[in-house]
Design a protein around this motif. Structure first.
Motif, PDB file in Angstrom:
ATOM      1  N   UNK A 144      79.326  83.665   7.930  1.00  0.00           N
ATOM      2  CA  UNK A 144      78.387  84.028   6.866  1.00  0.00           C
ATOM      3  C   UNK A 144      78.748  83.321   5.561  1.00  0.00           C
ATOM      4  N   UNK A 145      80.023  83.235   5.238  1.00  0.00           N
ATOM      5  CA  UNK A 145      80.457  82.579   4.008  1.00  0.00           C
ATOM      6  C   UNK A 145      80.088  81.086   4.033  1.00  0.00           C
ATOM      7  N   UNK A 146      80.251  80.456   5.202  1.00  0.00           N
ATOM      8  CA  UNK A 146      79.909  79.034   5.355  1.00  0.00           C
ATOM      9  C   UNK A 146      78.424  78.812   5.611  1.00  0.00           C
ATOM     10  N   UNK A 147      77.668  79.902   5.679  1.00  0.00           N
ATOM     11  CA  UNK A 147      76.215  79.851   5.905  1.00  0.00           C
ATOM     12  C   UNK A 147      75.863  79.056   7.164  1.00  0.00           C
ATOM     13  N   UNK A 148      76.519  79.399   8.264  1.00  0.00           N
ATOM     14  CA  UNK A 148      76.311  78.709   9.543  1.00  0.00           C
ATOM     15  C   UNK A 148      75.070  79.246  10.246  1.00  0.00           C
ATOM     16  N   UNK A 149      73.999  78.468  10.207  1.00  0.00           N
ATOM     17  CA  UNK A 149      72.760  78.787  10.923  1.00  0.00           C
ATOM     18  C   UNK A 149      72.827  78.189  12.325  1.00  0.00           C
ATOM     19  N   UNK A 150      72.166  78.824  13.281  1.00  0.00           N
ATOM     20  CA  UNK A 150      72.087  78.302  14.645  1.00  0.00           C
ATOM     21  C   UNK A 150      70.703  77.672  14.829  1.00  0.00           C
ATOM     22  N   UNK A 151      70.685  76.361  15.069  1.00  0.00           N
ATOM     23  CA  UNK A 151      69.442  75.653  15.377  1.00  0.00           C
ATOM     24  C   UNK A 151      69.350  75.578  16.897  1.00  0.00           C
ATOM     25  N   UNK A 152      68.270  76.122  17.463  1.00  0.00           N
ATOM     26  CA  UNK A 152      68.181  76.239  18.914  1.00  0.00           C
ATOM     27  C   UNK A 152      66.847  75.751  19.452  1.00  0.00           C
ATOM     28  N   UNK A 153      66.887  75.351  20.709  1.00  0.00           N
ATOM     29  CA  UNK A 153      65.689  74.961  21.453  1.00  0.00           C
ATOM     30  C   UNK A 153      65.789  75.577  22.843  1.00  0.00           C
ATOM     31  N   UNK A 154      64.696  76.164  23.299  1.00  0.00           N
ATOM     32  CA  UNK A 154      64.644  76.754  24.627  1.00  0.00           C
ATOM     33  C   UNK A 154      63.428  76.185  25.362  1.00  0.00           C
ATOM     34  N   UNK A 155      63.629  75.800  26.618  1.00  0.00           N
ATOM     35  CA  UNK A 155      62.556  75.212  27.423  1.00  0.00           C
ATOM     36  C   UNK A 155      62.479  76.027  28.717  1.00  0.00           C
ATOM     37  N   UNK A 156      61.289  76.463  29.059  1.00  0.00           N
ATOM     38  CA  UNK A 156      61.124  77.255  30.270  1.00  0.00           C
ATOM     39  C   UNK A 156      59.663  77.419  30.626  1.00  0.00           C
ATOM     40  N   UNK A 157      59.381  78.413  31.432  1.00  0.00           N
ATOM     41  CA  UNK A 157      58.007  78.690  31.879  1.00  0.00           C
ATOM     42  C   UNK A 157      57.550  80.028  31.299  1.00  0.00           C
ATOM     43  N   UNK A 158      56.283  80.068  30.884  1.00  0.00           N
ATOM     44  CA  UNK A 158      55.742  81.332  30.358  1.00  0.00           C
ATOM     45  C   UNK A 158      54.710  81.955  31.305  1.00  0.00           C
ATOM     46  N   UNK A 159      54.582  81.443  32.516  1.00  0.00           N
ATOM     47  CA  UNK A 159      53.699  82.063  33.516  1.00  0.00           C
ATOM     48  C   UNK A 159      54.169  81.694  34.918  1.00  0.00           C
TER      49      UNK A 159
END
Length: 159
Positions: A144-159
């Motif tokens: 939190x002090x270093x302000x570490x954000x997580x940049x993420x990508x998820x690939x999958x199926x929605x049906x």
């Protein structure tokens, strides 16, 4: 462009500066052909192909989905940084992606202004959430002090 003139009482007056806008049948066919080509080509250019998934499932190509986001350092509650002496982890909410299968997930940490954030590993993947954990010795308050954000990508199926 075609320019039209006409004489009025000895003066030449410019009738119109605009070209003639009457389209011939051939022009209309060419325009329609170009429009159809663009409409058919654009979806093909943005096709997403998933070769395999964590659970080995396969679904129709139109069901393939890429979902991405940023899990902020200042998230609180279930999705905030938590941990103990020498370790930190965070859950990432994937509910908005509406995956029907386990997605393929990648994630990195980044802080502002060159702040150093540790490496992470993906601990658990589910349809609605992902758990990441700092690989190096780090505490939740360091993240939190270093302000570490997580940049993420998820690939999958929605049906």
């Amino acid at each position: 462009k075609q320019w039209y003139q006409r004489r009025v009482r000895g003066n030449v007056v410019l009738r119109s500066l605009l070209p003639c806008f009457s389209l011939s049948a051939l022009c209309k066919m060419k325009l329609l052909s170009c429009l159809l080509t663009v409409m058919l080509a654009v979806p093909a250019l943005s096709e997403l192909k998933i070769l395999n998934t964590p659970d080995g499932s396969s679904h129709p190509a139109p069901c393939a989905l890429t979902c991405a986001g940023v899990a902020r350092y200042d998230d609180t509650g279930t999705y905030g940084w938590v941990g103990g002496p020498g370790y930190a982890y965070k859950f990432i909410n994937l509910t908005g992606c509406a995956f029907a299968t386990l997605p393929i997930v990648t994630a990195i940490l980044s802080g502002p202004y060159g702040e150093t954030c540790p490496s992470i590993s993906i601990r658990s993947v589910h349809k609605t959430w992902v758990q990441i954990m700092a690989v190096e010795t780090a505490r939740a308050d360091d993240m939190m002090r270093s302000q570490c954000d997580v940049y993420w990508t998820a690939i999958g199926y929605n049906c």
